[in-house]
Design an enzyme around this catalytic site. Structure first.
Site, PDB file in Angstrom:
ATOM      1  N   HIS A 144      -0.725   9.624  -9.683  1.00  0.00           N
ATOM      2  CA  HIS A 144      -0.423  10.444  -8.044  1.00  0.00           C
ATOM      3  C   HIS A 144      -0.560  11.922  -8.052  1.00  0.00           C
ATOM      4  CE1 HIS A 144       1.524   6.494  -6.937  1.00  0.00           C
ATOM      5  NE2 HIS A 144       0.509   6.245  -7.548  1.00  0.00           N
ATOM      6  N   GLU A 237      -4.184   3.724   3.842  1.00  0.00           N
ATOM      7  CA  GLU A 237      -4.158   4.421   5.191  1.00  0.00           C
ATOM      8  C   GLU A 237      -5.166   5.282   5.454  1.00  0.00           C
ATOM      9  OE1 GLU A 237       0.679   4.156   5.650  1.00  0.00           O
ATOM     10  OE2 GLU A 237      -0.305   5.976   5.816  1.00  0.00           O
TER      11      GLU A 237
END
Length: 365
Positions: A144, A237
Site C-alpha cells: 500500500h 472506490e
C-alpha cells in the site's frame, strides 16, 4: 422484384454508412519488465517506469532503451519500487519530471517519496535529482504505497499515499501521511492555503484523509481532483476529492476483511465522512485513471473515466450524469491482462500499461 423497386433499394444500401468497427488493442511497445507508469515525451517517445527501479524511453514500434542513469535507489519489495512518473507542464522548456517510489529507510523500513529531476536532452540520464517529499513515518511494510502524482492548473502537485496496510488506523489521524493525499509546491514547499496548515498537530501537507491505497489520481479538464482506491475484499472506490474532507477508511467501507468478517463496526456510512461516487463490490483492484477529453472514439466515450483492473485484466469505463452519479458502466477488453496504468496520449487515444505482459498497448478506434 421489379426494376422500379430494386433501384431505390440498391441506392439506399450504397448510401448507408458502414458499421463502425469496435475499438481494438494494438501493441506499441513490448519487452518491458513489470512496467508501472507511462508519460509522453514531446518527440513522440514514451517514458516508462519499471517497478524494479528502471526508467526507460521507447518509440512506438521500437524496443525500450537502456535504463536511464541517475534514478535513486528504490526499495523494490512487494508492491514497492519505482512507481509513477509525470512530466512537468512546462517540460518542453525546463526538462523537469516528477516520479514517486518506495524510498528505503533505516532498519528495513520504507515509505512513499516524490522526487524532481531534469531529463537530459539525449534522454540517457537524470540530473539535479531532489526528493521534494517523503512520507512520515516510514514503516517496515511491502504493501500500500499509493504513489500517484497529479499536477493542478496552478502548478501545485498532488500525491496519493496508501496507509501501508499496517497503518490503517492512522488514516484517520492527521499527525502522519498514511492514507492521505498531500499537496505541495514543485519545490516541496507547503502552500499557505492547504487546509490543515493552522491545525495544531496536523502535518501541513495533508489535503484529504481516510484513504486506503490509491492507485489512480487525476485533475480533470475542469480542474477537479479525482481519486480511486482499493478497498479490502470489496469496496473499491472512485472519489471526487475536496480539501479537508475525510473519506472514511477504515471506519466506513463497503468491503470486508480478506476471508470474510466485518472491518471495525461493519458500517458503510457515517456523518462527517464522504461517500464514493462509484463503488465496486466485488473489487476490481483499480489501477490507472483518466477522464477522456478527446472525441476520437465518438461522443459515447468522451468524458468517460477509464480505469484498469489489476484483478480481472479488463478496462473499466464509467460515465457520470450531471449529478455525478454513474450513468454508464461497462467492461472492455476482458482478456487484455493485468493493467497498471491508463493514459490519454497527445493523439487523443487511450494507452494502457499491461504489467504482466510487459507491454504498452493503444486502443485503436
Amino acid at each position: 422484384m421489379s426494376k422500379h423497386l430494386l433501384f431505390p433499394l440498391v441506392a439506399a444500401l450504397a448510401a448507408a454508412p458502414a458499421a463502425q468497427a469496435a475499438p481494438e488493442l494494438e501493441t506499441v511497445v513490448d519487452g518491458l519488465k513489470t512496467p508501472w507508469a507511462l508519460a509522453f515525451l514531446p518527440d513522440g517517445q514514451f517514458l516508462v517506469t519499471e517497478r524494479d527501479g528502471a526508467m526507460r524511453t521507447a518509440r512506438p514500434g521500437g524496443k525500450p532503451s537502456a535504463p536511464i542513469q541517475g534514478v535513486p535507489a528504490v526499495d523494490a519489495v512487494g508492491q514497492g519500487g519505482l512507481l509513477d512518473v509525470q512530466l512537468d507542464s512546462d517540460f518542453a522548456r525546463n526538462r523537469t519530471i516528477y516520479f514517486c517510489y518506495a524510498e528505503p529507510g533505516a532498519d528495513k523500513t520504507n515509505g512513499t517519496a516524490l522526487a524532481r529531476a531534469r531529463l537530459s536532452e539525449d534522454l540517457k540520464r537524470l540530473t539535479d535529482v531532489k526528493v521534494i517529499f517523503s512520507q512520515k513515518p516510514k514503516m517496515e511494510s511491502w504493501l500500500h504505497f499509493g504513489c500517484r502524482i497529479a499536477e493542478a492548473p496552478d502548478g501545485k502537485l498532488f500525491l496519493s499515499m496508501g496507509e501501508r496496510y499496517k497503518g490503517m488506523q492512522s488514516a484517520q489521524t492527521l499527525d502522519n501521511h498514511l492514507g492521505k493525499i498531500v499537496r505541495i509546491g514543485k519545490d516541496g514547499s507547503v502552500p499557505a492555503d492547504n487546509p490543515f496548515v493552522k491545525t495544531p498537530g496536523a502535518l501541513p501537507e495533508i489535503w484529504s484523509y481516510g484513504h486506503r491505497n490509491s492507485q489512480g489520481l487525476i485533475v480533470d479538464a475542469q480542474g477537479r481532483l479525482w481519486e480511486h482506491e482499493h478497498g479490502p475484499q470489496g469496496g473499491d472506490e472512485l472519489n471526487l476529492i475536496s480539501p479537508k474532507l475525510n473519506y472514511g477508511w477504515p471506519v466506513i467501507t463497503y468491503g470486508e476483511n480478506y476471508g470474510g468478517g466485518k472491518i471495525g463496526d461493519g458500517i458503510a456510512a457515517k456523518a462527517g465522512m464522504e461517500q464514493p461516487v462509484v463503488k465496486w463490490v466485488p473489487s476490481i483492484a483499480p489501477a490507472g485513471l483518466v477522464r477522456l477529453k478527446s472525441a476520437k472514439y465518438g461522443a459515447g466515450w468522451q468524458n468517460s473515466f477509464f480505469i484498469g483492473s489489476l484483478k480481472f485484466g479488463h478496462l473499466e469505463r464509467v460515465k457520470l450524469d450531471g449529478d455525478n452519479r454513474p450513468a454508464e458502466q461497462e467492461k472492455l477488453f476482458p482478456d487484455a491482462g493485468r493493467m497498471r496504468d491508463v493514459r490519454e496520449g497527445p493523439d487523443g487515444l487511450l494507452y494502457l500499461v499491461l504489467e504482466s505482459a510487459g507491454k504498452v498497448v493503444r486502443v485503436k478506434p
